[in-house]
Design an enzyme around this catalytic site. Structure first.
Site, PDB file in Angstrom:
ATOM      1  N   TYR A  84      41.004  45.520  37.011  1.00  0.00           N
ATOM      2  CA  TYR A  84      40.715  45.217  38.418  1.00  0.00           C
ATOM      3  C   TYR A  84      41.548  44.014  38.880  1.00  0.00           C
ATOM      4  CZ  TYR A  84      37.767  43.308  42.246  1.00  0.00           C
ATOM      5  OH  TYR A  84      37.295  42.781  43.425  1.00  0.00           O
ATOM      6  N   SER A 122      40.419  38.976  45.290  1.00  0.00           N
ATOM      7  CA  SER A 122      39.316  38.532  44.411  1.00  0.00           C
ATOM      8  C   SER A 122      39.827  37.387  43.554  1.00  0.00           C
ATOM      9  CB  SER A 122      38.895  39.696  43.510  1.00  0.00           C
ATOM     10  OG  SER A 122      38.107  39.222  42.441  1.00  0.00           O
TER      11      SER A 122
END
Ligand SMILES: NC(=O)c1ccc[n+]([C@@H]2O[C@H](COP(=O)([O-])OP(=O)(O)OC[C@H]3O[C@@H](n4cnc5c(N)ncnc54)[C@H](OP(=O)(O)O)[C@@H]3O)[C@@H](O)[C@H]2O)c1
Length: 183
Positions: free
Chosen positions: A147, A134
Site C-alpha cells: 500500500y 498516506s
C-alpha cells in the site's frame, strides 16, 4: 459561476465528508464508488451526479470523463478512492504480486488516467487536483510496503505533475488516521 468537482471514493469516509463540505459551499458534484446503492444513498440530498463503477476500469473512467463533459468541464478532481491490498497485511517477502499489480492499477494508474482524461479542461479553468496519500508513503511500517509503495508513487506523480502543469494547482495530502465515517 458554479464550480464542479469529481470525487472518487465518495460513498463513505473522507470522500463523502469532502462531498458534503463542497456541496455546502455550493459546488456541483460528480461522485463515484463501486457500490451503486451506497453511492446513491450517500449522494442523496447533495444534488450530485453519481456514476458507479471501479476507477481501475478504463470503461468506467470513460463514463466519468463523459459526465464531466456533460457538466461543461471541471474545476477540481479529488483522487480519493483507494484499496489496501492484501489483508492481513503481508510482509514484502511474501507479498502476492498479482494483488500488488491490482493495487497499483487502482491506487496509481487509475488516478493518473483520470488526471490525463480531465487535464485539458482543468488547464483551461485553472483548476485543481487533490491526490489523497498516506503516511505509509513515507514511513516504513511493517506490512504496509505494498500500500505504501502505491501512495509513494502517487506522491511522486503529484510532485512532478505540479512542476509540469503550472496552470493547474496540484496537491497531495496525507489525511492522517481517520477514525470514523461521517454518519
Ligand atoms: N482511513 C485512514 O485512516 C486513512 C489514513 C491515511 C490515508 N487514508 C487515505 O484516505 C483516503 C480515504 O480513506 P477512507 O478511510 O475514507 O476510505 P474508505 O472509508 O474505505 O472509503 C473508500 C471509498 O473509496 C471507494 N473505492 C474504493 N476502491 C474503489 C475503486 N477501485 N473504484 C471506485 N471507488 C472505490 C469505496 O467505495 P466502494 O468500496 O463501494 O467502491 C469508498 O467510497 C484513501 O485514499 C486512503 O488511502 C486513509
Amino acid at each position: 459561476m458554479t464550480k464542479t468537482a469529481l470525487i472518487t471514493g465518495a460513498s463513505r469516509g473522507l470522500g463523502l465528508a469532502l462531498a458534503r463540505s463542497l456541496a455546502a459551499d455550493g459546488w456541483r458534484l460528480i461522485l463515484t464508488a463501486r457500490g451503486a446503492d451506497a453511492l446513491e444513498s450517500a449522494a442523496g440530498g447533495l444534488g450530485a451526479d453519481t456514476v458507479a463503477g471501479d476507477v481501475a476500469d478504463p470503461a468506467h473512467r470513460g463514463r466519468l470523463a463523459r459526465a464531466v463533459q456533460g457538466r461543461g468541464g471541471l474545476d477540481l478532481l479529488v483522487n480519493n478512492a483507494s484499496g489496501l491490498g492484501a489483508v492481513p497485511l503481508p510482509p514484502l517477502a511474501g507479498y502476492p504480486l498479482d494483488t500488488l499489480e491490482e493495487l497499483f492499477r487502482s491506487n496509481v494508474l487509475a488516478p493518473l488516467a483520470l488526471i490525463q482524461a480531465v487535464l485539458p479542461g482543468l488547464r483551461e479553468r485553472r483548476g485543481a487536483i487533490v491526490n489523497i496519500s498516506s503516511d505509509a508513503a513515507v514511513e516504513a511500517y511493517e506490512g504496509w510496503g505494498g500500500y505504501g509503495a502505491t501512495k509513494a508513487a502517487l506522491e511522486r506523480i503529484s510532485h512532478v505533475l505540479a512542476v509540469e502543469e503550472p496552470s493547474v494547482a496540484v496537491w497531495w495530502v496525507d489525511p492522517g488516521e481517520l477514525t470514523s465515517s461521517p454518519a
